[in-house]
Motif scaffolding. Structure first.
Motif, PDB file in Angstrom:
ATOM      1  N   VAL A 101       6.467 -20.259  48.080  1.00  0.00           N
ATOM      2  CA  VAL A 101       6.487 -18.801  48.079  1.00  0.00           C
ATOM      3  C   VAL A 101       5.867 -18.340  49.387  1.00  0.00           C
ATOM      4  CG1 VAL A 101       5.721 -16.680  46.957  1.00  0.00           C
ATOM      5  CG2 VAL A 101       6.262 -18.667  45.575  1.00  0.00           C
ATOM      6  N   ALA A 102       6.586 -17.454  50.087  1.00  0.00           N
ATOM      7  CA  ALA A 102       6.118 -17.051  51.415  1.00  0.00           C
ATOM      8  C   ALA A 102       6.320 -15.562  51.633  1.00  0.00           C
ATOM      9  CB  ALA A 102       6.868 -17.829  52.492  1.00  0.00           C
ATOM     10  N   ASN A 103       5.465 -15.003  52.490  1.00  0.00           N
ATOM     11  CA  ASN A 103       5.750 -13.684  53.074  1.00  0.00           C
ATOM     12  C   ASN A 103       5.838 -13.896  54.586  1.00  0.00           C
ATOM     13  OD1 ASN A 103       3.085 -13.973  53.840  1.00  0.00           O
ATOM     14  ND2 ASN A 103       2.330 -12.292  52.584  1.00  0.00           N
ATOM     15  N   SER A 104       5.743 -12.846  55.343  1.00  0.00           N
ATOM     16  CA  SER A 104       5.921 -12.996  56.789  1.00  0.00           C
ATOM     17  C   SER A 104       4.770 -13.743  57.448  1.00  0.00           C
ATOM     18  CB  SER A 104       6.070 -11.615  57.434  1.00  0.00           C
ATOM     19  OG  SER A 104       4.910 -10.824  57.203  1.00  0.00           O
ATOM     20  N   LEU A 153      17.440 -21.101  48.533  1.00  0.00           N
ATOM     21  CA  LEU A 153      16.611 -20.164  49.284  1.00  0.00           C
ATOM     22  C   LEU A 153      16.820 -18.774  48.700  1.00  0.00           C
ATOM     23  CD1 LEU A 153      15.067 -18.958  51.784  1.00  0.00           C
ATOM     24  CD2 LEU A 153      17.310 -18.794  52.862  1.00  0.00           C
ATOM     25  N   VAL A 154      15.748 -18.069  48.364  1.00  0.00           N
ATOM     26  CA  VAL A 154      15.818 -16.695  47.875  1.00  0.00           C
ATOM     27  C   VAL A 154      15.151 -15.781  48.893  1.00  0.00           C
ATOM     28  CG1 VAL A 154      15.231 -15.096  46.021  1.00  0.00           C
ATOM     29  CG2 VAL A 154      15.743 -17.489  45.480  1.00  0.00           C
ATOM     30  N   ASP A 155      15.912 -14.811  49.375  1.00  0.00           N
ATOM     31  CA  ASP A 155      15.385 -13.869  50.375  1.00  0.00           C
ATOM     32  C   ASP A 155      15.205 -12.496  49.738  1.00  0.00           C
ATOM     33  OD1 ASP A 155      14.723 -12.328  52.535  1.00  0.00           O
ATOM     34  OD2 ASP A 155      16.665 -12.490  53.537  1.00  0.00           O
ATOM     35  N   ALA A 209      15.322  -8.313  59.318  1.00  0.00           N
ATOM     36  CA  ALA A 209      16.550  -8.602  60.067  1.00  0.00           C
ATOM     37  C   ALA A 209      16.450  -9.932  60.806  1.00  0.00           C
ATOM     38  CB  ALA A 209      16.832  -7.475  61.053  1.00  0.00           C
ATOM     39  N   ASP A 210      15.250 -10.309  61.224  1.00  0.00           N
ATOM     40  CA  ASP A 210      15.082 -11.576  61.940  1.00  0.00           C
ATOM     41  C   ASP A 210      15.229 -12.766  61.000  1.00  0.00           C
ATOM     42  OD1 ASP A 210      14.659 -10.338  64.403  1.00  0.00           O
ATOM     43  OD2 ASP A 210      12.506 -10.142  64.044  1.00  0.00           O
ATOM     44  N   PHE A 211      14.708 -12.640  59.794  1.00  0.00           N
ATOM     45  CA  PHE A 211      14.716 -13.792  58.880  1.00  0.00           C
ATOM     46  C   PHE A 211      16.140 -14.227  58.528  1.00  0.00           C
ATOM     47  CE2 PHE A 211      14.584 -15.775  54.666  1.00  0.00           C
ATOM     48  CZ  PHE A 211      13.737 -16.838  54.953  1.00  0.00           C
ATOM     49  N   ASN A 270      24.673  -9.165  55.358  1.00  0.00           N
ATOM     50  CA  ASN A 270      26.041  -8.737  55.070  1.00  0.00           C
ATOM     51  C   ASN A 270      26.455  -7.486  55.833  1.00  0.00           C
ATOM     52  OD1 ASN A 270      26.893 -10.751  53.272  1.00  0.00           O
ATOM     53  ND2 ASN A 270      25.692  -9.835  51.624  1.00  0.00           N
ATOM     54  N   THR A 271      25.539  -6.940  56.631  1.00  0.00           N
ATOM     55  CA  THR A 271      25.860  -5.712  57.365  1.00  0.00           C
ATOM     56  C   THR A 271      25.651  -5.864  58.872  1.00  0.00           C
ATOM     57  OG1 THR A 271      23.627  -4.836  56.974  1.00  0.00           O
ATOM     58  CG2 THR A 271      25.332  -4.230  55.393  1.00  0.00           C
ATOM     59  N   LEU A 272      25.331  -7.083  59.317  1.00  0.00           N
ATOM     60  CA  LEU A 272      25.286  -7.347  60.749  1.00  0.00           C
ATOM     61  C   LEU A 272      26.714  -7.395  61.282  1.00  0.00           C
ATOM     62  CD1 LEU A 272      22.477 -10.070  60.912  1.00  0.00           C
ATOM     63  CD2 LEU A 272      22.301  -7.682  61.615  1.00  0.00           C
ATOM     64  N   GLY A 273      26.859  -7.685  62.565  1.00  0.00           N
ATOM     65  CA  GLY A 273      28.186  -7.738  63.167  1.00  0.00           C
ATOM     66  C   GLY A 273      29.093  -8.748  62.493  1.00  0.00           C
ATOM     67  N   LEU A 274      30.390  -8.519  62.584  1.00  0.00           N
ATOM     68  CA  LEU A 274      31.365  -9.403  61.941  1.00  0.00           C
ATOM     69  C   LEU A 274      31.274 -10.838  62.459  1.00  0.00           C
ATOM     70  CD1 LEU A 274      34.520  -7.134  61.705  1.00  0.00           C
ATOM     71  CD2 LEU A 274      33.444  -8.346  59.800  1.00  0.00           C
ATOM     72  N   LYS A 275      30.829 -11.014  63.691  1.00  0.00           N
ATOM     73  CA  LYS A 275      30.708 -12.368  64.248  1.00  0.00           C
ATOM     74  C   LYS A 275      29.719 -13.195  63.431  1.00  0.00           C
ATOM     75  CE  LYS A 275      29.733 -14.876  68.540  1.00  0.00           C
ATOM     76  NZ  LYS A 275      29.337 -14.750  69.986  1.00  0.00           N
TER      77      LYS A 275
END
Length: 380
Positions: A62-65, A109-111, A116-118, A140-145
């Protein structure tokens, strides 16, 4: 004729209570409201799930930043205190290496972050044997690439990525749209109220004789909004949800393609959160004018609308606006903080498939994430 039970040396050696259960090893990143609820839900349910499904759910990290708690045999009810005492700074590579060194199988993995970086680590986790479950909608909302690159990695490594909670919290929305689309059903439009917080705000403002600032303060105090309610009022979160649904239909849209009505006056968009709270009454006059000019028996709803020629990759039109709808319509009859999704298809014509229910809340979202974990557990 009698039946005789014959003793067998092989059967005698089998203790049915000790047949090895499938062990699912879970690393959870983010333990704020949703993450904390999720960890506690898993711990409180794991014995019953073990009995009913022959699955042993083991949260090994279990982790946070800032810090991580890693325990190969699984965390327990005191995990938060343990993490405060024994948690240490870490890298993603350390968590992956730990799983490999301890030969952990059936990895998930559960996010539950909003980082945005993770999400840039998703492909690395997939390459190292992890399935993905996420309430974080950023990937799912970053660039299509990036969107396509991640799905290529999932295909090559035969991993799953489930994110039912990205749009409708605990509602079975994405699954329904996926099944319709994959079955060849032509979805022609998706429309609805996607935000539980904005649902509450405009349901209340439309029905009660109260100033907008009063309703907004009520929503803040009930915990329906983000700590800075401008994150809700700007409409970007609703826009991201609409983009996710568009991409489920294989549409090639980017976030910049969405027309979003920002409900925050321009001179309040860049001030500090504290100053924004002090100046909430400045929202009252413009919203009161809108209410006064509204036609009789109509109510306000903040509506997301995916329409256009959805059979073409670039044919989708994405709009997010405050609109006035008849009180006796499906959108107009919405109550409380519920969300509603209308899915129009070629087969159903003018009668949409309607999915409605609780659209917000940490416990509801955590339960939806838990459901995704169990679905992977059943298939893995």
């Amino acid at each position: 004729m009698s039946t005789q039970i014959v003793s067998s040396p092989v059967l005698d050696r089998i203790d049915l209570n000790n047949i090895k259960k499938k062990k699912i090893n879970i690393a959870i990143f983010g333990h704020g409201n949703v993450g904390r609820h999720l960890v506690n839900q898993i711990i409180s349910s794991k014995e019953e799930i073990s009995r009913r499904r022959d699955v042993d759910l083991n949260i090994f990290a279990v982790a946070n930043s800032k810090t991580v708690l890693i325990q190969p045999n699984g965390i327990n009810n005191n995990w938060l205190d343990e993490k405060k005492k024994s948690g240490h700074t870490y890298s993603v590579e350390e968590v992956i290496r730990f799983a490999k060194n301890n030969n952990l199988q059936n990895l998930i993995l559960v996010d539950n972050t909003a980082d945005a970086d993770f999400v840039q680590n998703y492909p690395t986790f997939v390459e190292n044997g992890f399935h993905l479950v996420s309430s974080n909608k950023i990937a799912n909302t970053l660039g299509l690439k990036f969107y396509k690159h991640l799905r290529d990695k999932l295909t090559v490594n035969r991993r799953q990525y489930l994110y039912e909670t990205n749009v409708g919290a605990g509602l079975p929305l994405i699954d329904t749209i996926k099944l319709l689309h994959l079955s060849g059903e032509n979805i022609t439009r998706i429309r609805g109220v996607f935000s539980g917080s904005l649902s509450y705000i405009f349901n209340t403002f439309s029905e009660e004789d109260r100033l907008f600032s009063s309703v907004l303060r009520s929503a803040i105090n009930k915990g329906y909004t983000e700590p800075d309610p401008r994150e809700d009022l700007c409409g970007n979160d609703v826009g991201r949800k609409l983009l996710i649904l568009a991409r489920e239909l294989d549409l090639h849209n980017e976030f910049e393609d969405i027309s979003i009505q920002n409900l925050i006056p321009k001179d309040l968009r860049n001030v500090s959160k504290e100053e924004f709270f002090e100046r909430l009454i400045e929202l009252d006059v413009p919203f009161q004018i809108k209410k006064k000019n509204q036609s009789k028996d109509s109510v306000f709803r903040y509506v997301a609308d995916l329409h256009g020629d959805l059979s073409k990759e670039t044919g989708g039109l994405l709009n997010v606006n405050l609109v006035s709808v008849p009180k006796n319509s499906m959108l107009g009859a919405l109550k409380g903080s519920d969300s509603i999704f209308e899915i129009y298809t070629e087969s159903y014509g003018d009668n949409p498939i309607v999915i409605q229910g609780a659209g917000a809340g940490a416990a509801v979202t955590a339960r939806g994430v838990f459901g995704d974990i169990l679905r992977i557990s059943d298939k893995d």
